[in-house]
Design an enzyme around this catalytic site. Structure first.
Site, short mmCIF file in Angstrom:
data_model
loop_
_atom_site.label_atom_id
_atom_site.label_comp_id
_atom_site.label_asym_id
_atom_site.label_seq_id
_atom_site.Cartn_x
_atom_site.Cartn_y
_atom_site.Cartn_z
N ASN A 36 52.65 -56.27 -52.81
CA ASN A 36 52.30 -57.48 -52.04
C ASN A 36 52.37 -57.15 -50.55
O ASN A 36 52.64 -56.01 -50.18
CB ASN A 36 53.23 -58.64 -52.42
CG ASN A 36 54.67 -58.28 -52.14
OD1 ASN A 36 55.07 -58.09 -51.00
ND2 ASN A 36 55.48 -58.16 -53.21
N ARG A 37 52.17 -58.15 -49.71
CA ARG A 37 51.98 -57.91 -48.27
C ARG A 37 53.28 -57.89 -47.46
O ARG A 37 53.24 -57.88 -46.23
CB ARG A 37 51.03 -58.96 -47.69
CG ARG A 37 49.58 -58.75 -48.17
CD ARG A 37 48.67 -59.88 -47.68
NE ARG A 37 48.99 -60.33 -46.36
CZ ARG A 37 49.19 -61.59 -46.01
NH1 ARG A 37 49.09 -62.55 -46.91
NH2 ARG A 37 49.49 -61.91 -44.77
#
Ligand code: PMT
Length: 211
Positions: A22-23
């Site tokens: 994820n970011r």
């Protein structure tokens, strides 16, 4: 006081060269570790893969996958008085990690995923943690409702809720804005500011509230 802090994303491998992630940049968790260390506390920082230098004076534990983060927390949480879970742990991982790079033979590919370990949810019952427990809630809707639910279900003393649908705050940004969710339905909003400044405020708030 002794702090254990998790930060960054996890990487869940699909094959030798690919993974699900994820970011999360780790900025929020590293800022918390720096702020706690600067305030005179002992800090263990358990971090997923990020591009940030280790904060000075902090004991670093580097991990990749959720299972490794779970094991790193499990073996260290007993000696902490405050545990802050700011990592964006993957909720699912591929059931099978292919030995060889997956070939693009088929037009579509269906991945089977399984739940990862719930690290925050294991703190109280599975790990027997008795200290001050702080979770984060990253939500795109019903922010306070979901955060209050996490607070109760996971036995937290505090859940720090951030609205990750807002541009300029949350994942991979220099700033954040959060709402503190406390037992009894109490909330306190902290306005948008740099993660460094916010982390200082959070560490002051937490140290004042540790019984
Ligand atoms: O890293 P940055 O780019 O600075 O971004 C910061 C952040 C947005 C990642 C951070 O502020 C944040 O919100 N972290 C929590 C992200 C998250 O995964 O939230 P969640 O609502 O899915 O998880 C709730 C809580 O359970 C979190 O404390 C999380 O660490 C924990 N968790 C989640 C899944 C899992 N398998 N184990 C966990 O311990």
């Amino acid at each position: 006081m002794r702090f254990l802090i998790t930060a960054g994303p996890t990487r869940e491998p699909l094959d030798p060269v690919r993974y699900l992630t994820n970011r999360s940049s780790g900025k929020m968790g590293y800022a918390l570790a720096e702020a706690a260390q600067a305030a005179g506390h002992e800090v263990v920082l358990i971090s997923g893969p990020v591009h940030l230098p280790a904060p000075d004076g902090v004991a670093m534990v580097r991990v990749e996958a959720a299972r490794e983060m779970f094991e790193a927390v499990q073996s260290r949480i007993a000696s902490a008085e405050v545990a802050i879970f700011s990592a964006a742990v993957a909720d699912y991982r591929p059931v099978v990690r292919a030995e060889q790079k997956i070939k693009k033979d088929a037009a579509t590919l269906i991945l089977e995923l399984e739940r990862t370990e719930d690290i925050l949810g294991s703190a109280r019952l599975a790990f027997g943690f008795k200290g001050y427990l702080v979770g984060f809630a990253a939500e795109t809707e019903k922010l306070i409702e979901h955060a209050q639910d996490k607070l109760a279900r996971k036995g937290c003393d505090l859940v720090i809720a951030n609205d990750v649908s807002q541009p300029g705050i949350g994942f991979d940004s220099a700033e954040n804005a959060v709402t503190l969710c406390l037992p009894g339905g109490r909330t306190q909003a902290l306005p948008q500011q740099s993660k460094t400044a916010l982390a200082r405020e959070l560490i002051t708030f937490i140290t004042r509230h540790v019984p």
